[in-house]
Design a protein around this motif. Structure first.
Motif, PDB file in Angstrom:
ATOM      1  N   ARG A   3      47.224  46.262  37.928  1.00  0.00           N
ATOM      2  CA  ARG A   3      46.590  47.397  37.266  1.00  0.00           C
ATOM      3  C   ARG A   3      45.360  47.011  36.444  1.00  0.00           C
ATOM      4  N   LEU A   4      45.024  45.739  36.435  1.00  0.00           N
ATOM      5  CA  LEU A   4      43.947  45.259  35.575  1.00  0.00           C
ATOM      6  C   LEU A   4      42.660  44.939  36.322  1.00  0.00           C
ATOM      7  N   HIS A   5      42.610  45.181  37.639  1.00  0.00           N
ATOM      8  CA  HIS A   5      41.427  44.852  38.427  1.00  0.00           C
ATOM      9  C   HIS A   5      40.363  45.942  38.310  1.00  0.00           C
ATOM     10  N   PRO A   6      39.093  45.565  38.155  1.00  0.00           N
ATOM     11  CA  PRO A   6      38.025  46.572  38.193  1.00  0.00           C
ATOM     12  C   PRO A   6      37.833  47.073  39.618  1.00  0.00           C
ATOM     13  N   GLU A   7      37.020  48.107  39.742  1.00  0.00           N
ATOM     14  CA  GLU A   7      36.807  48.686  41.075  1.00  0.00           C
ATOM     15  C   GLU A   7      36.118  47.699  42.014  1.00  0.00           C
ATOM     16  N   HIS A   8      35.168  46.928  41.468  1.00  0.00           N
ATOM     17  CA  HIS A   8      34.436  45.965  42.295  1.00  0.00           C
ATOM     18  C   HIS A   8      34.266  44.654  41.537  1.00  0.00           C
ATOM     19  N   GLY A   9      34.378  43.537  42.234  1.00  0.00           N
ATOM     20  CA  GLY A   9      34.060  42.239  41.675  1.00  0.00           C
ATOM     21  C   GLY A   9      35.019  41.759  40.602  1.00  0.00           C
ATOM     22  N   LEU A  10      34.561  40.749  39.877  1.00  0.00           N
ATOM     23  CA  LEU A  10      35.328  40.173  38.779  1.00  0.00           C
ATOM     24  C   LEU A  10      35.060  40.954  37.496  1.00  0.00           C
ATOM     25  N   PRO A  11      35.953  40.872  36.519  1.00  0.00           N
ATOM     26  CA  PRO A  11      35.726  41.586  35.258  1.00  0.00           C
ATOM     27  C   PRO A  11      34.402  41.235  34.574  1.00  0.00           C
ATOM     28  N   SER A  12      34.022  39.965  34.541  1.00  0.00           N
ATOM     29  CA  SER A  12      32.759  39.598  33.889  1.00  0.00           C
ATOM     30  C   SER A  12      31.571  40.191  34.635  1.00  0.00           C
ATOM     31  N   GLU A  13      31.677  40.285  35.955  1.00  0.00           N
ATOM     32  CA  GLU A  13      30.607  40.875  36.761  1.00  0.00           C
ATOM     33  C   GLU A  13      30.517  42.379  36.506  1.00  0.00           C
ATOM     34  N   ALA A  14      31.685  43.031  36.419  1.00  0.00           N
ATOM     35  CA  ALA A  14      31.693  44.465  36.122  1.00  0.00           C
ATOM     36  C   ALA A  14      31.113  44.735  34.733  1.00  0.00           C
ATOM     37  N   ALA A  15      31.421  43.863  33.772  1.00  0.00           N
ATOM     38  CA  ALA A  15      30.868  44.011  32.424  1.00  0.00           C
ATOM     39  C   ALA A  15      29.358  43.814  32.428  1.00  0.00           C
TER      40      ALA A  15
END
Length: 371
Positions: free
Chosen positions: A351-363
């Motif tokens: 439940r912790l995955h962003p829609e695309h890519g890694l979290p740092s990339e999404a940020a």
């Protein structure tokens, strides 16, 4: 080419890691960006020069903060003056809301947009803070999927960027590289001086109630490393200390169970598949205040995501060696209890995955959209 400066302000070790990954992801997208502000050793590895040592901000709990108010006020004034002089294009405050949101409020008159990375846990305590946050923050980068509606209702735009724990080295440990022999127990006492001084004695007494062949491995944070080394040297038994992310990951892979302070360390253990028990307490005054303000059933993010008590929690006045030791003994001796936790970890982390890519990339993408 016009160079743009971003001002990052992190207040503790976990925020330092977030800041370092964000800088790396932003540079990969736009090499012209410049960075200034407040960070720790992980951000320094990215070439970031901090205004001052963030260990001076690593405080938690009412009684812990009060004696340091003058020093904190000095650091605040330094940060305000630095931002005023530099006039960055964007300010990114990272977690540690007690310091960073006050900083955002102090510089609001400058008209510089502020992104706050890691939504304050208003769902856990003091929900009335949302209105104040809306006055000083222009956007929030949320780590948890259920946080966006809370802040959007107050008029704050929110991007769910996923949880950075998914980028942790914790899942890539090599058990054979871990220190010690036989059965090992991970102990994570925290990254703030106050919490280490409270939790480490409780964790030491807990260890005395467990089988004598268990070898303790203590995870160190740079902000409190000297304190932990000094105090564990007095335990009168062999103890291994691990500091680097990879060494911690190796220890996670080798350990049978973990005694973990509440917070990100618990998610880190979940990523590593390490069955664990959570303990956390403040001083008696802070405990009494927090018991009145607490709004949620669980402290563990794993338990919150699943809405079930998968990981045993011993909080505030219940954080005592007897209960912690009994719960840990079950994990050490019961393979079914271990399997239940690991299955639950998989469900929670999904439940912790962003829609695309890694979290740092999404940020980083959210930051660039703001720019």
């Amino acid at each position: 080419m016009l160079r743009m400066m971003l001002y990052l302000a992190a207040g503790e070790a976990s925020g330092d890691i977030l800041g370092a990954r964000l800088i790396a992801a932003l540079r990969a997208r736009d090499s012209s960006l410049e960075f200034a502000g407040i960070g720790g050793e992980r951000m320094a590895e990215q070439g970031f020069a901090s205004l001052f040592d963030i260990r001076q901000l690593a405080l938690m709990g009412v009684a812990e903060v009060l004696p340091s108010l003058f020093r904190l006020k000095q650091r605040m004034e330094e940060a305000v003056a630095d931002i005023t002089a530099r006039r960055p294009r964007l300010i990114i405050t990272i977690d540690s809301p007690g310091f960073t949101l006050r900083l955002a409020a102090r510089v609001k008159h400058l008209g510089i947009p502020v992104i706050h990375y890691v939504a304050p846990q208003v769902w856990a305590w003091r929900p009335g803070r949302v209105k104040k946050i809306a006055q000083c923050v222009d956007r929030i980068l949320a780590l948890l999927p259920f946080e966006a509606p809370i802040f959007e209702a107050a008029g704050i735009p929110v991007d769910f960027v996923g949880h950075p724990i998914l980028e942790s080295e914790a899942a890539h440990g090599v058990a054979e590289h871990a220190p010690g022999d036989g059965r090992r127990l991970i102990i994570m006492p925290g990254s703030r001086r106050g919490e280490v001084s409270r939790l480490l004695p409780i964790f030491a007494e807990t260890l005395k109630r467990l089988p004598g062949d268990l070898h303790p491995i203590i995870g160190l944070a740079g902000t409190v490393e000297e304190m932990v080394r000094a105090r564990t040297a007095e335990w009168g038994r062999p103890v291994s200390l691990v500091r680097s992310p990879q060494d911690k990951a190796d220890a996670f892979a080798a350990a049978r169970a973990g005694l973990i302070k509440s917070g990100t360390s618990s998610l880190e253990a979940a990523v590593a598949g390490l069955p664990h028990v959570i303990g956390y307490t403040f001083n008696p005054i802070s405990n009494a205040i927090i018991r009145q303000l607490h709004l949620v059933k669980y402290a563990s993010l794993v338990n919150l995501l699943l809405d079930e008590p998968l990981v045993p929690e011993f909080l505030l006045h219940q954080c005592r060696p007897e209960g912690l030791a009994a719960a840990l003994r079950r994990l050490i001796e019961d393979d079914e209890a271990v399997a239940r936790q690991r299955e639950g970890f998989t469900r929670a982390l999904a439940r912790l995955h962003p829609e695309h890519g890694l979290p740092s990339e999404a940020a980083a993408d959210a930051v660039l959209r703001q720019l």
